[in-house]
Each structure stands twice: as C-alpha cells, then as structure tokens.
Design an enzyme around this catalytic site. Structure first.
Site, short mmCIF file in Angstrom:
data_model
loop_
_atom_site.label_atom_id
_atom_site.label_comp_id
_atom_site.label_asym_id
_atom_site.label_seq_id
_atom_site.Cartn_x
_atom_site.Cartn_y
_atom_site.Cartn_z
N GLU A 22 0.84 -1.20 0.00
CA GLU A 22 0.00 0.00 0.00
C GLU A 22 0.87 1.25 0.00
OE1 GLU A 22 -3.27 0.00 -0.35
OE2 GLU A 22 -3.20 -2.18 -0.42
N GLU A 63 -5.68 4.69 8.35
CA GLU A 63 -5.27 4.27 7.00
C GLU A 63 -5.39 2.76 6.84
OE1 GLU A 63 -4.33 4.21 3.19
OE2 GLU A 63 -4.61 6.06 4.31
N GLU A 70 -11.54 -0.88 1.74
CA GLU A 70 -11.39 -0.88 0.29
C GLU A 70 -11.19 -2.29 -0.25
OE1 GLU A 70 -8.11 1.68 -0.54
OE2 GLU A 70 -9.31 3.50 -0.38
#
Length: 81
Positions: A22, A63, A70
């Site tokens: 990520e 995050e 997601e």
C-alpha cells in the site's frame, strides 16, 4: 498465552503486508518515523508530546482501516472507482 502471541503475529503480518503493498501507508509510515521522534523536540511538555504521538499513530490506524474496507469492497464488487 499462545492465542495472544498468534494474534500479535497476525497483526504484524498485516502491517508488513500494508508496508509492502500500500503506497499511501508507506508514505504515512515514513512520515511517522520522522514525526514521532521529532515530536519529542517540538513538544514543550509531556501532554503535547503524547498528543503528537497518538495523533500520528491514529492516522496510521485509520489508514489501515480504510485499506481493509477498500479491499473488502473490491472483493464484493470488481468495478474500480
């Protein structure tokens, strides 16, 4: 006790996975590595230092939560948004 150690192991695996895959987390983690030690020099008292450290860690946690949401939604719906 073994269950707790396994839980920590899985948590660390998730953090390392996010660091490898990520980009946003990589940037935020790099900034945290700079900001957390810097907060000891910036903060005038212990409360300010604690606030700076905890707010930086909170951003990393959010995050990771965002990434997990997601990924879950990507599994449910293959459309890219």
């Amino acid at each position: 006790m073994l269950r707790i150690l396994k839980a920590f192991q899985y948590a660390l695996q998730g953090i390392f996975h996010a660091l490898r895959n990520e980009f946003a987390f990589q940037i935020e983690f790099s900034l945290a590595l700079i900001l957390i030690p810097l907060s000891f020099f910036i903060g005038e008292n212990a409360v300010e230092v604690a606030f700076l450290v905890f707010s930086t860690l909170f951003i990393l946690i959010v995050e990771l939560l965002n990434t997990s949401i997601e990924k879950t939604l990507d599994r449910y719906n293959k459309d890219k948004n």
